[in-house]
Enzyme design. Structure first.
Site, PDB file in Angstrom:
ATOM      1  N   CYS A  76      95.017  45.969  68.559  1.00  0.00           N
ATOM      2  CA  CYS A  76      95.405  45.362  69.953  1.00  0.00           C
ATOM      3  C   CYS A  76      95.321  44.044  69.903  1.00  0.00           C
ATOM      4  O   CYS A  76      95.730  43.634  71.142  1.00  0.00           O
ATOM      5  CB  CYS A  76      93.111  44.886  70.422  1.00  0.00           C
ATOM      6  SG  CYS A  76      92.973  43.255  69.738  1.00  0.00           S
ATOM      7  N   CYS A 109      94.653  48.048  52.561  1.00  0.00           N
ATOM      8  CA  CYS A 109      96.046  48.735  52.278  1.00  0.00           C
ATOM      9  C   CYS A 109      96.839  47.358  53.679  1.00  0.00           C
ATOM     10  O   CYS A 109      97.801  47.270  53.917  1.00  0.00           O
ATOM     11  CB  CYS A 109      95.748  49.848  53.900  1.00  0.00           C
ATOM     12  SG  CYS A 109      94.615  49.357  55.192  1.00  0.00           S
ATOM     13  N   HIS A 127      87.097  51.928  52.906  1.00  0.00           N
ATOM     14  CA  HIS A 127      88.734  50.449  53.219  1.00  0.00           C
ATOM     15  C   HIS A 127      87.535  49.791  53.465  1.00  0.00           C
ATOM     16  O   HIS A 127      87.478  49.037  55.130  1.00  0.00           O
ATOM     17  CB  HIS A 127      89.619  50.529  54.424  1.00  0.00           C
ATOM     18  CG  HIS A 127      90.905  51.242  54.202  1.00  0.00           C
ATOM     19  ND1 HIS A 127      92.323  51.115  54.363  1.00  0.00           N
ATOM     20  CD2 HIS A 127      91.132  52.352  53.022  1.00  0.00           C
ATOM     21  CE1 HIS A 127      93.080  52.210  53.553  1.00  0.00           C
ATOM     22  NE2 HIS A 127      92.193  52.982  52.757  1.00  0.00           N
ATOM     23  N   CYS A 167      55.951 -13.775  42.939  1.00  0.00           N
ATOM     24  CA  CYS A 167      55.850 -12.287  43.714  1.00  0.00           C
ATOM     25  C   CYS A 167      57.245 -11.436  43.143  1.00  0.00           C
ATOM     26  O   CYS A 167      56.650 -10.104  43.100  1.00  0.00           O
ATOM     27  CB  CYS A 167      55.313 -12.386  44.375  1.00  0.00           C
ATOM     28  SG  CYS A 167      56.339 -13.011  45.257  1.00  0.00           S
ATOM     29  N   HIS A 182      57.326 -11.546  50.625  1.00  0.00           N
ATOM     30  CA  HIS A 182      56.962 -10.823  50.100  1.00  0.00           C
ATOM     31  C   HIS A 182      56.301  -9.719  48.954  1.00  0.00           C
ATOM     32  O   HIS A 182      57.358  -9.262  50.033  1.00  0.00           O
ATOM     33  CB  HIS A 182      54.826 -11.423  50.217  1.00  0.00           C
ATOM     34  CG  HIS A 182      54.107 -11.609  49.093  1.00  0.00           C
ATOM     35  ND1 HIS A 182      54.091 -12.329  48.195  1.00  0.00           N
ATOM     36  CD2 HIS A 182      52.770 -10.712  49.267  1.00  0.00           C
ATOM     37  CE1 HIS A 182      52.922 -11.482  47.486  1.00  0.00           C
ATOM     38  NE2 HIS A 182      51.795 -11.036  47.891  1.00  0.00           N
TER      39      HIS A 182
END
Lengths: 548, 180
Positions: free
Chosen positions: A57, A70, A89, A189, A485
């Protein structure tokens, strides 16, 4: 059918592709080679022929495929026409992406030899694996450790009976060994939370069991404190049968003597303490002597290195020519940025949505992905490529060259607002998994990705395939900076415990998943299976020593 | 035939049509790029842990929903009556022991402030420390380098949780050289 490389599987070709290869071999691929242009971002295309147009196309829009027999070009709409007309193909190549396509199956297909040709141009620039030797050493060590983990309790029925009787006497010893509260000595802590996690790391706890009868673990005053010995003391205190909270006073004292810059009363950053302690262990080798750091740098085998050290790789790639320079750097952990969440979204109703409610919440995977993402370095970096002298700029990418046994991930929640010297905390929730697969963040994965994930046995592939991790400890921070903490959640045999200074309590898995994490501790899954036995071994060793 | 404004309008319309034409082409191409990459990743099995990751996400979302529910009792946020050993603990640790620096008896919960004075530490008394070269600070390091510890590179605006005042925790280095 699995390929050599463990990272991906070589997909089984469709019968059309295998047919094609039987008939033509790899000659057509090689002929195509000169027309394949591989870009620096992993993409490749077919170039060098005139502007491709569909032979049916004459269209040029959309996907165009070139027949590999090809060379006729067709658009998607007319590909079928070509296949029917020609005699078998059916294999074509997507011109814009250099991907194979099977017209009969109507799907993209993959072939390792084709991929090999696509990457062959660029692969010459790959960095050499400099650390092969070191990796070998590490593997040997972990194998040795694995053997040690088998305590042979099954061999000694008497020992086994002792274990069981211990369990019968005290109802509280149904709790795993090593759980014990730590007294807060005044804003400590940060230290307690890290100690709880650290002492739970399998390689470290194994190491400390064996040091139990070590002479040098009695600290001599006046000499420089040995942090490893102090940790050993805490470790054995944790595994004693005394359940009252332990005061790690000597630990604090020794740490202050070791790290004078952090020796002050007040809350500290837990991560800072963690790194400081590991550095302290690293400085003093097993022999109890202070070691000169400039020697043995690459060959250090201290327990801190063995357990926590990984290798971070930094690749800087020139945008112009693709030349990549690589730097490897050992690390004890990975510090991850959190995604900035200063955005507010306007919903359909045009009202601002709070960041907490928005759909994209931050995840650990997101942070890791951000960390290993290629980053365009700004033009102010004065980049000069040593290969092509280009100054257009570079792409920097971090990745993990070697994973550690224990992976510590640090979430950078604290940031400093330079203008007002205030420290901000990002308290946003971060989703994290209990089981973590680190494959995607390895150097091998990022390299592979840079080449478009083509099937190719790259030289620098990690041979060590221990990428599966299990979480075993989480350090969480709550509150604002100065009065915040820390607590630690520990996972022992699928039961989670909350360690809040002297308080040890059982918690649900959901509590942990929903918590605001600051440091995540993962261990390689293959070490977790043995973890159960470690606990019984410690209990037995402690019982032995208390007797004799 | 056509007035000048009409010609401009026509041309403008044509430009719009052309640009959207090209834009669509570009967009299509990008979409197919992504689709092709994902197809490759899926076919080669590179996303084999997708299921596990989704499972973890689901578990986390469920967990958050459950925890947010007011009737959730999994954690009492520090208001525990007893710990797993059946013990209770005061808010300030009251174990008494001997300070290893001066020999005095100290209460555990007040040990740190005592030790600070007793060792002559704190903001007032700083020991001299050796700083490594500027290489440690100018390098934009993202992991924590071994052996010399340096906090986040100064080029990014991050810092440590400090002692109530910014800058109290200075970067500490062992005075060692960096990795080659």
């Amino acid at each position: 059918m699995r390929a050599r490389t463990s990272l991906y599987s070589n997909p089984k070709p469709c019968k059309h592709l295998s047919d094609y290869k039987l008939r033509y071999g790899t000659t057509p691929f090689e002929n195509l080679h000169e027309f394949i242009k591989a870009g620096l971002n992993g993409r490749a295309r077919i170039e060098g022929i005139e502007v491709p147009r569909c032979s049916s196309c004459n269209g040029y829009r959309g996907r165009l495929y070139m027949c590999l027999i090809c060379s006729a070009v067709s658009c998607l709409n007319h590909l079928g026409l070509h296949t029917q007309s020609g005699d078998r193909h059916d294999i074509a190549v997507d011109v814009e992406r250099a991907e194979l396509y099977c017209c009969s199956c109507g799907d993209q297909v993959y072939d390792s030899e084709f991929d090999g040709i696509v990457v062959s141009e660029r692969v010459r620039d790959l960095p050499e694996d400099k650390n092969g030797g070191f990796e070998g050493v590490e593997e040997r060590t972990s194998k040795r450790r694995k053997l040690k983990l088998d305590p042979g309790i099954e061999d000694d029925p008497k020992k086994a009976r002792t274990m069981m009787s211990l369990g019968d006497h005290k109802e509280k010893s149904c709790y795993p060994s090593g759980l014990r509260g730590l007294n807060n000595l005044g804003f400590t802590c940060f230290m307690n939370s890290v100690l709880q996690a650290l002492l739970r790391a399998p390689p470290l706890s194994n190491f400390l069991i064996d040091r139990h009868n070590h002479d040098k673990y009695r600290n001599k005053s006046g000499k420089n404190p040995c942090l490893l010995c102090e940790i050993g003391t805490v470790f054995h205190a944790m595994h004693s049968t005394d359940h009252t909270p332990y005061s790690p006073a000597r630990m604090l004292y020794s740490w202050w003597r070791h790290t004078p810059s952090l020796a002050s009363f007040g809350e500290k950053d837990a991560h800072e303490f963690f790194i400081s302690v590991l550095n302290g262990i690293h400085d003093f080798s097993d022999k109890g002597q202070e070691r000169n750091d400039s020697e043995d740098k690459g060959n250090c085998q201290c327990i801190a290195r063995k357990a926590f050290s990984g290798l971070l790789r930094s690749d800087v790639m020139c945008i112009t020519c693709g030349f990549t320079s690589t730097t490897d750097e050992p690390c004890f952990d990975i510090s991850l940025d959190m995604p900035t969440s200063n955005l507010s979204f306007k919903g359909v109703t045009n009202k601002s949505v709070e960041p907490n409610e928005r759909t994209c919440s931050s995840t650990l995977f997101g942070c890791l992905e951000m960390y290993t993402r290629p980053e365009r370095m700004g033009s102010d970096q004065n980049f000069h490529c040593q290969n092509c002298r280009g100054t257009s700029g570079s792409l920097k990418q971090m990745s993990i060259k070697r994973l550690p046994l224990v992976l510590c991930l640090h979430i950078k929640r604290f940031s400093q607002c330079l203008s007002r010297r205030i420290i901000l905390k990002n308290g946003q929730y971060l989703q994290f998994p209990f089981s973590l697969d680190m494959t995607a963040y390895l150097s091998s994965s990022t390299v592979r990705n840079r080449f478009g994930n083509r099937i190719f046995a790259f030289k620098c592939l990690n041979s060590d395939s221990s990428v599966a991790y299990e979480i075993f400890a989480v350090v969480c921070h709550s509150g604002i900076l100065q009065t915040g903490h820390y607590v630690t959640y520990l996972r022992v045999k699928d039961q989670w415990y909350k360690c809040d200074d002297p308080w040890i309590n059982e918690v649900d898995e959901e509590t942990v998943r929903a918590s605001q994490t600051y440091m995540l501790f993962y261990v390689q899954r293959r070490l977790v299976i043995n973890f159960q036995r470690v606990s019984t071994r410690i209990a037995s060793a402690v019982k032995q020593s208390s007797k004799g | 035939m056509f007035g000048q404004s009409q010609t401009s309008l026509l041309l403008f319309g044509l430009c719009l049509k052309l640009s959207s034409h090209f834009f669509e082409d570009l967009l299509d191409s990008i979409i197919v790029d992504v689709a092709s990459e994902c197809h490759r990743i899926a076919r080669l099995g590179l996303d084999h842990n997708l299921d596990e990751e989704e499972e973890e996400l689901r578990l986390s979302a469920e967990a958050r929903a459950r925890v947010a529910d007011p009737s959730y009792s999994g954690e009492t946020n520090g208001k525990y009556v007893v710990d797993i050993f059946g013990q209770t603990h005061p808010s300030v640790a009251n174990e008494i022991f001997e300070c290893m620096n001066c020999g005095r008896s100290v209460m555990a919960g007040k040990f740190a402030p005592h030790l600070e004075k007793c060792m002559g530490k704190g903001r007032k008394a700083r020991l001299k420390m050796t700083r490594s070269s500027t290489a440690a600070q100018s390098r934009h390091s993202r992991g924590s380098p071994v052996p010399a510890y340096s906090p986040y590179s100064n080029s990014t605006s991050t810092n440590r949780l400090a002692n109530g005042s910014v800058g109290a925790g200075e970067p500490y280095s062992n005075g060692t050289s960096e990795e080659p």
